[in-house]
Structure formats: structure tokens, C-alpha cells
Scaffold this motif. Structure first.
Motif, PDB file in Angstrom:
ATOM      1  N   HIS A 124       0.776  -1.252   0.000  1.00  0.00           N
ATOM      2  CA  HIS A 124       0.000   0.000   0.000  1.00  0.00           C
ATOM      3  C   HIS A 124       0.804   1.296   0.000  1.00  0.00           C
ATOM      4  N   ASP A 162      -4.147  -1.014   8.287  1.00  0.00           N
ATOM      5  CA  ASP A 162      -2.720  -1.012   8.630  1.00  0.00           C
ATOM      6  C   ASP A 162      -2.420   0.253   9.426  1.00  0.00           C
ATOM      7  N   VAL A 163      -1.453   0.199  10.323  1.00  0.00           N
ATOM      8  CA  VAL A 163      -1.175   1.360  11.187  1.00  0.00           C
ATOM      9  C   VAL A 163      -0.583   2.538  10.405  1.00  0.00           C
ATOM     10  N   HIS A 164      -0.039   2.232   9.227  1.00  0.00           N
ATOM     11  CA  HIS A 164       0.516   3.294   8.371  1.00  0.00           C
ATOM     12  C   HIS A 164      -0.491   3.664   7.293  1.00  0.00           C
ATOM     13  N   ASP A 243      -0.102  -4.135  12.057  1.00  0.00           N
ATOM     14  CA  ASP A 243       0.909  -3.420  12.835  1.00  0.00           C
ATOM     15  C   ASP A 243       0.322  -2.353  13.766  1.00  0.00           C
ATOM     16  N   GLY A 285       1.135  -4.884   6.476  1.00  0.00           N
ATOM     17  CA  GLY A 285       2.184  -4.924   7.496  1.00  0.00           C
ATOM     18  C   GLY A 285       1.833  -5.780   8.703  1.00  0.00           C
ATOM     19  N   TYR A 287       4.603  -6.597  12.244  1.00  0.00           N
ATOM     20  CA  TYR A 287       6.026  -6.948  12.360  1.00  0.00           C
ATOM     21  C   TYR A 287       6.420  -7.626  13.659  1.00  0.00           C
TER      22      TYR A 287
HETATM   23 ZN   LIG Z   1       2.190  -0.740   8.130  1.00  0.00          ZN
END
Ligand SMILES: [Zn+2]
Length: 307
Positions: A124, A162-164, A243, A285, A287
Motif C-alpha cells: 500500500h 494497517d497502522v501506516h 501493525d 504490514g 512486524y
Molecule cells: Zn504498516
């Protein structure tokens, strides 16, 4: 019936030593599904490789050429910040994109209702003409473009937890009015995109550092999910990054696996109402190996309605 798509070649992409984006992320997810005795309750498929024309549905051909030409004969090279290539990276990326295309074909042909693509490299952050943030090609954006341009879909929703923030997917939907994009993300955090939702087909849900599951659920209930209902999707794609889990080493949100199950369930209800339940979910993601595998397991349990 539901379908789990992966490919052993996705494991061959190597970011080098001490990098968080590893092949073990996928093997650990599969191990979790097996040890929870879930793995026999859905079908499995090895993805095909996407060709250049398919990747070019959402990328400039120059990017494909650049990556092909930058592949090392051995070892790992860094082609830009946060983007590494090994000799097998292009092959891994083609099978990651191919999984999404196979998944879309599977739900389009009514062979399956729900699909999870357990693939890497993630996608993404990849922009039209640039690989970024561990991502070579934007798997989900290519999938949306394929559904719209090749299969004739008029309304494809992309949900990203996703956290981003999915900056590459944002760039894609800015040029593709038949796609609609909602994304929650920690802000401020990489890739530091503007948190304003300034176009009709995009909802950004910035969350402050240390936000917990309650904040996440309220934000999606008030902002993201009503927009998804109003859009009346014909197909839903999920950028499923894990994440935002409290244990993740790269970010600071405080979600737990039941929060990922909750958002999956909410998306599933909307899919059942508007698009015959059709969802193709794609790994992004996540991790911490324990957190990503348990979170993906709970996401898949809910997505595939295995309870
Ligand atoms: Zn991410």
C-alpha cells in the motif's frame, strides 16, 4: 466456501539481516492457522504470477523496468529508503500481485465468497512510479484497477486498517473515481501524509499515538463504515495490516486481535448486504511475529465465518 491464496515464491523476497519484513511473517500465520485446526476448513491455492500489463494497471511501466534492472545477482541491494531487492524480489512481487488477481477472479466467478491473500512484499505504500516503504507494487490498487478495467466493476471499496497510511492507494483513488478508500492510521507516523480527507472517494481516519481498540472502533463506526454503506460497494478489498497491534515494534497504537476481528465482522456485514459477501483481503504490514500471526488468524476466522 472460502479461499486462502499464497505462494512459496513470496517467501523468497529478502530485505537483508535485521529487517522486520521477513518471510517468517507468512509462515507464522500459516502455523497459527494449522495449530488452531482451521487450515482444513477452507480451500488453498498457489497464486499465479502477474504479468507486466497487469502490474501496469496501477503503475508506470518505468517502475517495472527499474525494479527488473535493479535486481542484484546475489545479496541484497537498497534501491531507495526502505526498499530492498534480492535476486528473487521481482518474482515474489509478481506472485503477490497475482494472488490478488486470482482472489478477485475467484469471487467474481462466484466460486468463492471470501479470500485471504497471504503474500509479501506488502503493497500500500507503492506509488504509481515509485516503490516505497517495504512495498514494490501496490497489490490492492492493481486489484482494484483489474476489477474496474478488466471485469467492469463500477464501485470497488478498499478498506485499510494497517497502522501506516496507504499513501500509494490514496494516489491511486485520486485518479480512479470508481474506487473508494477508507483508511485508519496512526498520525503522525510514516508516511506522514496529510490527514485531511479532501476528495469524495476517500476517508482518512487519523488516530493519535496510543489510541486503543475503543477509539479505533468508535472512529470506524462514525467515519469509515457509514461511508462504506453509502458507497454501496460491488466488491470490497482489504489492506489487512496488523501493525496497529499493541505489540508491534514499528508503531504505537494499542489494538488487540479482537479489534481486528471486530472490524472484519463489520466489513463482512456490509459486504453481505451490498455485494453478496464478496471480500478479498490482502496482507500488508505487521512486524511482531506473534501479534501478526494471531491477529491474522482472528481476522481470517471472522472473514471466513469459521465460528
Ligand atoms: Zn504498516
Amino acid at each position: 466456501m472460502n479461499l486462502y491464496i499464497s505462494n512459496p515464491l513470496c517467501l523468497l523476497h529478502d530485505n537483508g539481516n535485521d529487517h522486520p519484513e521477513t518471510a517468517e511473517r507468512i509462515t507464522r500465520i500459516q502455523d497459527q492457522l494449522i495449530s488452531a485446526q482451521m487450515f482444513d476448513w477452507f480451500h488453498h491455492k498457489e497464486s499465479r504470477a502477474a504479468n507486466n500489463d497487469e502490474i501496469a494497471l496501477a503503475h508506470h511501466p518505468r517502475l517495472i523496468e527499474h525494479i527488473e534492472n535493479s535486481l542484484p545477482k546475489e545479496g541484497v541491494v537498497e534501491i531507495s529508503e526502505d526498499v530492498n531487492l534480492c535476486p528473487d524480489s521481482m518474482s515474489a512481487a509478481r506472485y503477490a500481485v497475482g494472488a490478488v488477481l486470482d482472489g478477485i477472479d475467484a469471487v467474481h466467478n462466484d466460486n468463492y465468497k471470501r479470500v485471504f491473500c497471504s503474500v509479501r512484499p506488502p503493497g500500500h505504500h507503492a506509488e504509481y512510479d515509485e516503490a516505497q516503504g517495504f512495498c514494490l507494487f501496490n497489490n490492492v490498487a492493481i486489484g482494484a484497477a483489474y476489477a474496474i478495467e478488466k471485469l467492469g466493476y463500477e464501485r470497488v471499496a478498499i478498506i485499510d486498517f494497517d497502522v501506516h497510511h496507504g499513501n500509494g492507494t490514496e494516489s491511486f483513488v485520486r485518479k480512479q473515481p470508481k474506487a473508494w478508500f477508507a483508511s485508519s492510521f496512526e498520525h503522525p507516523l510514516y508516511p506522514f501524509t496529510d490527514p485531511k480527507s479532501d476528495i469524495n472517494n476517500m476517508v482518512k481516519i487519523p488516530l493519535e499515538k496510543y489510541s486503543n481498540g475503543e477509539v479505533f472502533r468508535q472512529a470506524w463506526s462514525e467515519q469509515g463504515l457509514p461511508g462504506l454503506v453509502a458507497f454501496k460497494p460491488e466488491l470490497i478489498l482489504i489492506s489487512a495490516g496488523f501493525d496497529a497491534h499493541a505489540l508491534d515494534p514499528l508503531a504505537n497504537l494499542q489494538l488487540h486481535e479482537n479489534d481486528f476481528a471486530w472490524i472484519t465482522s463489520e466489513i463482512g456485514k456490509i459486504a453481505d448486504k451490498y455485494c453478496h459477501g464478496k471480500i478479498v483481503s490482502v496482507l500488508e504490514g505487521g512486524y511482531d511475529l506473534g501479534a501478526v500471526s494471531v491477529s491474522a488468524r482472528e481476522h481470517i476466522r471472522t472473514l471466513f465465518e469459521l465460528d
